[in-house]
Design an enzyme around this catalytic site. Sequence first.
Site, PDB file in Angstrom:
ATOM      1  N   LYS A  32       0.818  -1.222   0.000  1.00 36.69           N
ATOM      2  CA  LYS A  32       0.000   0.000   0.000  1.00 36.69           C
ATOM      3  C   LYS A  32       0.853   1.273   0.000  1.00 36.69           C
ATOM      4  CE  LYS A  32      -4.045  -2.066   2.185  1.00 36.69           C
ATOM      5  NZ  LYS A  32      -5.012  -2.029   3.293  1.00 36.69           N
ATOM      6  N   GLY A  34      -0.469   0.862   9.389  1.00 30.74           N
ATOM      7  CA  GLY A  34      -1.093   1.349   8.170  1.00 30.74           C
ATOM      8  C   GLY A  34      -2.608   1.427   8.251  1.00 30.74           C
TER       9      GLY A  34
HETATM   10  P1  NDP Z   1       0.725  -2.968  10.467  1.00 27.92           P
HETATM   11  O1  NDP Z   1       1.747  -4.042  10.442  1.00 27.92           O
HETATM   12  O2  NDP Z   1       0.936  -1.729   9.677  1.00 27.92           O
HETATM   13  O3  NDP Z   1       0.516  -2.490  12.013  1.00 27.92           O
HETATM   14  C1  NDP Z   1       0.380  -3.446  13.031  1.00 27.92           C
HETATM   15  C2  NDP Z   1      -0.074  -2.760  14.328  1.00 27.92           C
HETATM   16  O4  NDP Z   1      -0.374  -3.787  15.278  1.00 27.92           O
HETATM   17  C3  NDP Z   1       0.974  -1.861  14.967  1.00 27.92           C
HETATM   18  O5  NDP Z   1       0.314  -0.802  15.608  1.00 27.92           O
HETATM   19  C4  NDP Z   1       1.639  -2.812  15.983  1.00 27.92           C
HETATM   20  O6  NDP Z   1       2.208  -2.158  17.094  1.00 27.92           O
HETATM   21  C5  NDP Z   1       0.438  -3.596  16.441  1.00 27.92           C
HETATM   22  N1  NDP Z   1       0.756  -4.923  16.987  1.00 27.92           N
HETATM   23  C6  NDP Z   1       1.226  -6.001  16.314  1.00 27.92           C
HETATM   24  N2  NDP Z   1       1.340  -7.071  17.134  1.00 27.92           N
HETATM   25  C7  NDP Z   1       0.934  -6.651  18.375  1.00 27.92           C
HETATM   26  C8  NDP Z   1       0.821  -7.284  19.643  1.00 27.92           C
HETATM   27  N3  NDP Z   1       1.142  -8.556  19.818  1.00 27.92           N
HETATM   28  N4  NDP Z   1       0.373  -6.553  20.679  1.00 27.92           N
HETATM   29  C9  NDP Z   1       0.041  -5.247  20.518  1.00 27.92           C
HETATM   30  N5  NDP Z   1       0.123  -4.594  19.343  1.00 27.92           N
HETATM   31  C10 NDP Z   1       0.557  -5.290  18.277  1.00 27.92           C
HETATM   32  O7  NDP Z   1      -0.660  -3.701  10.091  1.00 27.92           O
HETATM   33  P2  NDP Z   1      -1.961  -3.025   9.451  1.00 27.92           P
HETATM   34  O8  NDP Z   1      -2.178  -1.725  10.118  1.00 27.92           O
HETATM   35  O9  NDP Z   1      -1.870  -3.069   7.971  1.00 27.92           O
HETATM   36  O10 NDP Z   1      -3.123  -4.084   9.844  1.00 27.92           O
HETATM   37  C11 NDP Z   1      -3.644  -4.180  11.177  1.00 27.92           C
HETATM   38  C12 NDP Z   1      -4.850  -5.109  11.214  1.00 27.92           C
HETATM   39  O11 NDP Z   1      -5.941  -4.569  10.477  1.00 27.92           O
HETATM   40  C13 NDP Z   1      -4.591  -6.504  10.637  1.00 27.92           C
HETATM   41  O12 NDP Z   1      -5.206  -7.452  11.498  1.00 27.92           O
HETATM   42  C14 NDP Z   1      -5.291  -6.484   9.290  1.00 27.92           C
HETATM   43  O13 NDP Z   1      -5.731  -7.770   8.902  1.00 27.92           O
HETATM   44  C15 NDP Z   1      -6.479  -5.562   9.612  1.00 27.92           C
HETATM   45  N6  NDP Z   1      -7.053  -4.906   8.407  1.00 27.92           N
HETATM   46  C16 NDP Z   1      -8.349  -5.202   8.048  1.00 27.92           C
HETATM   47  C17 NDP Z   1      -8.943  -4.598   6.946  1.00 27.92           C
HETATM   48  C18 NDP Z   1     -10.369  -4.925   6.588  1.00 27.92           C
HETATM   49  O14 NDP Z   1     -10.834  -4.573   5.488  1.00 27.92           O
HETATM   50  N7  NDP Z   1     -11.133  -5.567   7.457  1.00 27.92           N
HETATM   51  C19 NDP Z   1      -8.213  -3.637   6.093  1.00 27.92           C
HETATM   52  C20 NDP Z   1      -6.853  -3.384   6.555  1.00 27.92           C
HETATM   53  C21 NDP Z   1      -6.309  -4.016   7.662  1.00 27.92           C
HETATM   54  P3  NDP Z   1       3.751  -1.615  17.072  1.00 27.92           P
HETATM   55  O15 NDP Z   1       3.702  -0.297  16.366  1.00 27.92           O
HETATM   56  O16 NDP Z   1       4.118  -1.495  18.508  1.00 27.92           O
HETATM   57  O17 NDP Z   1       4.552  -2.649  16.335  1.00 27.92           O
END
Ligand code: NDP
Length: 274
Positions: free
Chosen positions: A66, A130
Amino acid sequence: MTDRYCVFGNPIAHSKSPAIHAQFAASTQQDMQYEKLLAPLDGFTASVQAFIAAGGRGANVTVPFKEEAFRLCTRLTQRAERAGAVNTLVFDGNDIFGDNTDGAGLVRDITHNLGFELSGKRILLLGAGGAARGTLEPLLAAKPASLFIANRSADKAEALAALFGQIITVNGGNFAKIAGNSFDLIINATSASLAGETLPLPPGIFATGSLAYDMMYGKGDTPFMQQARTQGAERCADGLGMLVEQAAEAFTLWRKVRPETAGVLADLRTQIQA
Ligand code: NDP
């Protein structure tokens, strides 16, 4: 000639987008085809160019491309500009127009499908990746009373809050910083559920009548939905509706006709539960 669209991702085999767009095309009588294309991790731009050369009219973009798609665009919508990421492309000659429909899809699912009014509400957004960033502009446009961004890495939440804070008061910090506050809507935009992990949420954060929304979806309740129910959320929803609604936004941009989503969402729900 049949217009061609696709979704680029890596991996992409799991994508439900071709099935969703096939139903939209059938219900609106659009002559189009939509396929899923696996782009090599180091070959997204080349894949897009090859698709354009083959007559592609538009595309969706999913993980992990993206941000690269954002950089590829010659023009952007304001919401894509502020999201720093693009999930929808429109091709017209040398022009590559980019939009981000994830946030609009989330807001439409919450307000239209779930009947939850956002204006005046206290929102807690969990995560600062993201997906969180992409939803901020449409969420703030719905005029909530306040928005707090909580993330495992507090600095990322604080940076996002500072970027969007001029619209309403947006604060950010780690999970401990939300203790003592309660919220009407709590959105999980972390990927913790994907790993089957729960979040260190303080007690008492779910206000009376609150909605817990997990962007992740799957068969049955996600770990976040289970945690939210236990901690007092009145209603819970997963992100399947967001997936369908962001697709409908993209389809509308491409075909200038808005497809009906309720039947598509119901069919997908049945497939997922099976
Ligand atoms: P990113 O990898 O960009 O961000 C991940 C986020 O999750 C960060 O804020 C990270 O924190 C946090 N995180 C990851 N693991 C943990 C954990 N164990 N405990 C606490 N925080 C955690 O992912 P995206 O933003 O692209 O996606 C996030 C979610 O949204 C996914 O589950 C994805 O499937 C879902 N999604 C759903 C969509 C839909 O249409 N339904 C569309 C887009 C996304 P840190 O910054 O500390 O690493």
